[in-house]
Design an enzyme around this catalytic site. Sequence first.
Site, mmCIF file in Angstrom:
data_model
loop_
_atom_site.group_PDB
_atom_site.id
_atom_site.type_symbol
_atom_site.label_atom_id
_atom_site.label_comp_id
_atom_site.label_asym_id
_atom_site.label_seq_id
_atom_site.Cartn_x
_atom_site.Cartn_y
_atom_site.Cartn_z
ATOM 1 N N SER A 40 0.785 -1.243 0.000
ATOM 2 C CA SER A 40 0.000 0.000 0.000
ATOM 3 C C SER A 40 0.809 1.280 0.000
ATOM 4 O O SER A 40 0.245 2.353 -0.201
ATOM 5 C CB SER A 40 -0.947 0.014 1.200
ATOM 6 O OG SER A 40 -2.057 -0.782 0.905
ATOM 7 N N LYS A 87 0.417 3.377 -3.001
ATOM 8 C CA LYS A 87 -0.731 4.280 -3.189
ATOM 9 C C LYS A 87 -0.287 5.739 -3.251
ATOM 10 O O LYS A 87 -0.955 6.567 -3.866
ATOM 11 C CB LYS A 87 -1.740 4.067 -2.046
ATOM 12 C CG LYS A 87 -2.413 2.686 -2.102
ATOM 13 C CD LYS A 87 -3.207 2.365 -0.841
ATOM 14 C CE LYS A 87 -3.873 0.986 -0.958
ATOM 15 N NZ LYS A 87 -4.482 0.517 0.304
ATOM 16 N N TYR A 119 -3.696 -1.996 -10.266
ATOM 17 C CA TYR A 119 -3.572 -1.882 -8.809
ATOM 18 C C TYR A 119 -2.624 -2.944 -8.244
ATOM 19 O O TYR A 119 -1.710 -2.639 -7.467
ATOM 20 C CB TYR A 119 -4.975 -1.984 -8.177
ATOM 21 C CG TYR A 119 -4.956 -2.034 -6.675
ATOM 22 C CD1 TYR A 119 -4.654 -0.910 -5.924
ATOM 23 C CD2 TYR A 119 -5.237 -3.225 -5.995
ATOM 24 C CE1 TYR A 119 -4.614 -0.964 -4.531
ATOM 25 C CE2 TYR A 119 -5.207 -3.291 -4.620
ATOM 26 C CZ TYR A 119 -4.892 -2.157 -3.890
ATOM 27 O OH TYR A 119 -4.855 -2.219 -2.520
ATOM 28 N N TYR A 168 -4.232 3.877 8.352
ATOM 29 C CA TYR A 168 -5.563 3.286 8.454
ATOM 30 C C TYR A 168 -6.204 3.638 9.793
ATOM 31 O O TYR A 168 -6.120 4.775 10.252
ATOM 32 C CB TYR A 168 -5.499 1.761 8.231
ATOM 33 C CG TYR A 168 -4.862 1.424 6.919
ATOM 34 C CD1 TYR A 168 -5.416 1.892 5.729
ATOM 35 C CD2 TYR A 168 -3.708 0.678 6.853
ATOM 36 C CE1 TYR A 168 -4.827 1.607 4.521
ATOM 37 C CE2 TYR A 168 -3.118 0.383 5.637
ATOM 38 C CZ TYR A 168 -3.682 0.859 4.476
ATOM 39 O OH TYR A 168 -3.089 0.582 3.290
ATOM 40 N N VAL A 186 1.119 -3.770 3.719
ATOM 41 C CA VAL A 186 1.109 -5.091 4.344
ATOM 42 C C VAL A 186 2.372 -5.913 4.047
ATOM 43 O O VAL A 186 2.538 -6.999 4.575
ATOM 44 C CB VAL A 186 -0.159 -5.921 3.996
ATOM 45 C CG1 VAL A 186 -1.393 -5.311 4.624
ATOM 46 C CG2 VAL A 186 -0.316 -6.113 2.503
#
Length: 308
Positions: free
Chosen positions: A67, A70, A192, A244, A262
Amino acid sequence: MTQPHQLNALLDTLLQQCQPLYVEGKVADYIPVLSQVEPEQVGIAVATLDGTVYSAGAATQAFSLQSVSKIFALVMAMNRIGDELWQRVNMEPSGQPFNSIVQLEWEKGIPRNPVINAGAILVSDVLVSHYSASKSAFLTFIRRLCGEEAIYADPQVYLSELEHGNRNAALAYLMKSFGNIDAEVPQVLEQYFHQCATAINCEQLARSLLFLANRGVQPHNNEQICSRRDAHRVNAILSTSGMYDQSGEFAFKVGLPAKSGVGGAIIAIVPQFGVITAWSPPLNRFGNSVVAMQLISLLADELGLSLF
Ligand code: GLN
């Protein structure tokens, strides 16, 4: 200010101190290939605006970007479509796990922010729809930022995610049903997963994000990567949502814009100073690396880096 040799020694000391905590976390296994990574590995790198990189431990060992990718995709999308992006994705914390689906239904296919999975999948749609060869454009962007051609998308991680990506597919189809995804869903998911599968190490990752600590300008060649306003916006989103459902706690303890993945990496942006990357695979229940979080927390405290 800490002298260079002192910073290397400090990183070593903190690493020795935090490494044993890896037993408190669990390596991600919902992407099966990730579960094969040795859990006791730890690395940390600090890249400063003058081009120096300090590091300790496994700082040149490649890991899965996951992630943290991103951030790069978001900058590319902001550069390509500007404010139009913010009509399709919000900038609020989600208060939900990174791959949650419930909120997306209530909020009619508009993701809470671009760094939860739904928002990042939407950003991937922007890249697929606005770049002719979007997967290679993404890799080219990272390679340019860190000045190394060696960065690649790991095909094993990519395939593992593709085979086990049903929840991400569900998020994408739900957004498509609300008219918020333009391209075909399989193509968006390929983009993605390709981004998430990027293999990179702590030193490369810290160097490549320096522009966010320097008002959008990459210090080694003075290239304007994004506008000053967009660098501010990315940092704002990372501060409120990058960790998060633990973003509040991270702001409370550390006080820096940060992003986890992760694969076990966490990056923290220190405006006007540099970028910290820490990596250790075992994760806590929020999907954030236990050791990387503690390392960054102690380092920020020791150097007085908090923004608040
Ligand atoms: N590829 C991962 C997923 O989609 C990324 C999640 C993460 O790193 N938090 O689930």
